[in-house]
Design a protein around this motif. Structure first.
Motif, PDB file in Angstrom:
ATOM      1  N   ILE A  76       8.937 -34.759   8.612  1.00 44.60           N
ATOM      2  CA  ILE A  76       9.994 -34.290   7.706  1.00 44.60           C
ATOM      3  C   ILE A  76      10.729 -33.079   8.267  1.00 44.60           C
ATOM      4  CG2 ILE A  76       8.610 -32.676   6.322  1.00 44.60           C
ATOM      5  CD1 ILE A  76      10.008 -33.807   3.837  1.00 44.60           C
ATOM      6  N   THR A  77      10.069 -32.299   9.121  1.00 41.81           N
ATOM      7  CA  THR A  77      10.718 -31.110   9.670  1.00 41.81           C
ATOM      8  C   THR A  77      11.883 -31.480  10.574  1.00 41.81           C
ATOM      9  OG1 THR A  77       8.636 -29.898   9.555  1.00 41.81           O
ATOM     10  CG2 THR A  77      10.329 -28.993  10.983  1.00 41.81           C
ATOM     11  N   ALA A  78      11.634 -32.385  11.526  1.00 42.78           N
ATOM     12  CA  ALA A  78      12.713 -32.829  12.415  1.00 42.78           C
ATOM     13  C   ALA A  78      13.804 -33.541  11.626  1.00 42.78           C
ATOM     14  CB  ALA A  78      12.158 -33.747  13.500  1.00 42.78           C
ATOM     15  N   LEU A  79      13.403 -34.277  10.580  1.00 38.61           N
ATOM     16  CA  LEU A  79      14.378 -34.994   9.760  1.00 38.61           C
ATOM     17  C   LEU A  79      15.310 -34.017   9.043  1.00 38.61           C
ATOM     18  CD1 LEU A  79      15.421 -37.648   8.607  1.00 38.61           C
ATOM     19  CD2 LEU A  79      13.645 -37.505   6.847  1.00 38.61           C
ATOM     20  N   SER A 427      19.749 -33.578  19.530  1.00 39.77           N
ATOM     21  CA  SER A 427      18.370 -33.322  19.957  1.00 39.77           C
ATOM     22  C   SER A 427      17.376 -33.737  18.884  1.00 39.77           C
ATOM     23  CB  SER A 427      18.171 -31.840  20.285  1.00 39.77           C
ATOM     24  OG  SER A 427      19.026 -31.413  21.303  1.00 39.77           O
ATOM     25  N   SER A 428      17.587 -33.227  17.660  1.00 44.25           N
ATOM     26  CA  SER A 428      16.630 -33.464  16.581  1.00 44.25           C
ATOM     27  C   SER A 428      16.569 -34.936  16.185  1.00 44.25           C
ATOM     28  CB  SER A 428      16.993 -32.611  15.362  1.00 44.25           C
ATOM     29  OG  SER A 428      16.916 -31.240  15.664  1.00 44.25           O
ATOM     30  N   LEU A 429      17.741 -35.541  15.966  1.00 45.23           N
ATOM     31  CA  LEU A 429      17.747 -36.939  15.567  1.00 45.23           C
ATOM     32  C   LEU A 429      17.313 -37.835  16.716  1.00 45.23           C
ATOM     33  CD1 LEU A 429      20.927 -37.251  13.314  1.00 45.23           C
ATOM     34  CD2 LEU A 429      18.546 -36.932  12.645  1.00 45.23           C
ATOM     35  N   GLY A 430      17.649 -37.454  17.954  1.00 46.20           N
ATOM     36  CA  GLY A 430      17.180 -38.235  19.095  1.00 46.20           C
ATOM     37  C   GLY A 430      15.668 -38.259  19.161  1.00 46.20           C
TER      38      GLY A 430
END
Length: 505
Positions: A76-79, A427-430
């Protein structure tokens, strides 16, 4: 009628090492500390849920946090970071990059506190809330600090600052599994987040008093609420499919319905943002070829974190290794990415961004290929993994500074926060999407295998783990395809020389 053309705020302030250290410490709070949750998740479950009710099956009768809920807490953090990073970048442009950076550090402290106090009946809500707040913290810190680097450093000084920023992000991610494993073993997992609070407080102290950097708006600017809502719904739907599709059922009406919502939402988002006078994702930035190539390849190379996750699970599930022993094999990844990021900076200065980005991507591709012979005996495969992980770090080190500098150098000054947000959203979504797809492929084929892999690779040693070994190969092929597309995108969009950010040509 008043003009609505944004004007960059003027300042004579120049970046210094105090500010740079504060920026790097803020970046580390996400990549090093928040990023270690995936490694310490088993420790969290064992401590919060207590002893197993059935030790043989490793299950609890009434867990306070279930394994599925823990997986959600990990992801959930990266999301949240990926969903809100562009919004935070836009806010940084308007209300101040320093303010948003400080706000991000404050949110980091709040999120870590919620996680530290996660226990008893409120363990799950505090854990999920804390992890979500950590994602919002990263969404604030990453684009705002990148915009500060763009604003307060120039030329070789900016390239050095970008390298330090990259050491905080890429280097932090490389050390996260090792730090998490050893701190959880010798001190307890909560101390990871206590340390994160201290680091965030130091970042605030170092950045406090920095002159504000923002874009002065000559007229009112409306918030793009429709675009934000469509984006959040589309990305949430896509991530639910990728993370929970195997649980719900890939062919179930719920999964298919969410997939339709995601696809329709993304198409609708493009239409909305093209027509919006103040889009939160400024598609006009992609008219600049270099920014486009840097962002697309950044998305794809970050997706290769799935390679690391799949092979780490393979070593444990098929090879019977302990998590700490498997994680130790990644030491070369952390060492090379930290040691060679400044080399990437020197390559940028000598050759421009294009060649180092291609070389770095190619080295990542070699790393993926070295991990494909899962038919080998465990002792042999471990050596391949050690070399591959080190090459993975080396490739990212060559790529990181040239790509980040290319993106920043080709952003108009008044779009530094928004553009940095888009670049870091990639970066995050990748990472989130690449990891989800890789693990989904590995999980789906883990019980059935892929016979066509067996026709090519003859397995040695045990035969009870062939399905897992074949599943890993298919997941790694997906990662190799991402690398190939990344190289193609760089070759098609990033010229040999630098672009003029004002022309977009």
């Amino acid at each position: 009628m008043a003009s609505t053309t944004p004007v960059p705020a003027r300042t004579t302030f120049q970046g210094n090492d105090r500010l740079l250290l504060g920026i790097v410490l803020g970046v580390v709070t996400f990549w090093l500390f928040a990023g270690s949750m995936g490694t310490v998740a088993p420790n969290v479950l064992n401590e919060i849920n207590g002893a197993y009710s059935d030790p043989a099956k490793k299950v609890w009768d009434h867990p306070l946090i279930s394994p599925d809920a823990m997986n959600l807490a990990v992801s959930i953090t990266a999301l949240f970071s990926g969903m809100f990073i562009v919004i935070a970048g836009g806010l940084a442009d308007r209300i101040g990059r320093v303010r948003i950076s400080l706000l991000g550090n404050g949110l980091s402290i709040l999120g870590a506190l919620l996680i530290v106090f996660a226990a008893g009946p409120v363990a799950l809500p505090l854990m999920l809330a804390g992890r979500a707040v950590q994602g919002l913290s990263a969404a604030c810190i990453m684009p705002a600090t990148m915009a500060l680097v763009k604003t307060y450093w120039d030329g070789p000084g900016r390239q050095r600052a970008v390298s330090m920023w990259s050491i905080g992000s890429w280097g932090g991610s490389g050390l996260a599994s090792i730090l998490g494993g050893y701190v959880a073993t010798f001190a307890g997992w909560r101390w990871i987040f206590i340390a994160a609070i201290v680091v965030s407080a130091l970042s605030i102290m170092l950045m406090w008093g920095t002159p504000e950097s923002r874009v002065v708006q000559a007229g009112p600017r409306r918030f793009d609420l429709p675009g934000v809502l469509v984006f959040v719904v589309a990305i949430l739907s896509l991530m639910i499919v990728l993370i929970f599709g195997s649980k719900i059922g890939w062919g179930s009406p719920v999964t298919l319905g969410l997939l339709v919502v995601a696809v329709v939402g993304i198409i609708a988002l493009v239409g909305l943002e093209r027509r919006s006078a103040n889009p939160f994702i400024d598609l006009a930035l992609f008219k600049n070829r270099t920014f486009t190539g840097a962002t697309v390849s950044n998305f794809l190379l970050n997706g290769n974190i799935g390679m690391l996750l799949v092979t780490q699970q393979l070593l444990q599930l098929a090879g019977g290794m302990k998590a700490s022993d498997a994680g130790l094999l990644t030491l070369g990844y952390a060492v090379t990415i930290i040691a060679f990021i400044r080399v990437g900076e020197k390559l940028l200065q000598r050759f421009g961004p294009r060649l180092p980005m291609i070389w770095g991507s190619g080295i990542v591709g070699i790393a993926v290929i070295l991990l494909m012979p899962t038919n080998l005996l465990l002792g042999q495969y471990q050596w391949f993994a050690i070399v591959a992980y080190a090459l993975f770090g080396l490739g990212l080190a060559f790529y990181a500074t040239p790509s980040t500098d290319a993106a920043l150098a080709n952003l108009p000054a008044d779009k530094a926060g928004t553009g940095s947000g888009i670049y870091k959203m990639a970066s995050s979504l990748g990472s989130a999407i690449g990891a989800a797809i890789s693990l989904a492929v590995f999980t789906a084929l883990g019980s059935t295998g892929a016979q066509f892999v067996g026709d090519v690779l003859t397995n040695h040693g045990r035969t009870d783990n062939i399905d897992l070994r074949q599943a890993a190969v298919v997941a790694l092929v997906f990662n190799l395809l991402m690398v190939v597309v990344a190289i193609a995108s760089i070759m098609m969009t990033v010229p040999k020389g630098r672009e003029d950010s004002s022309t977009g040509k």
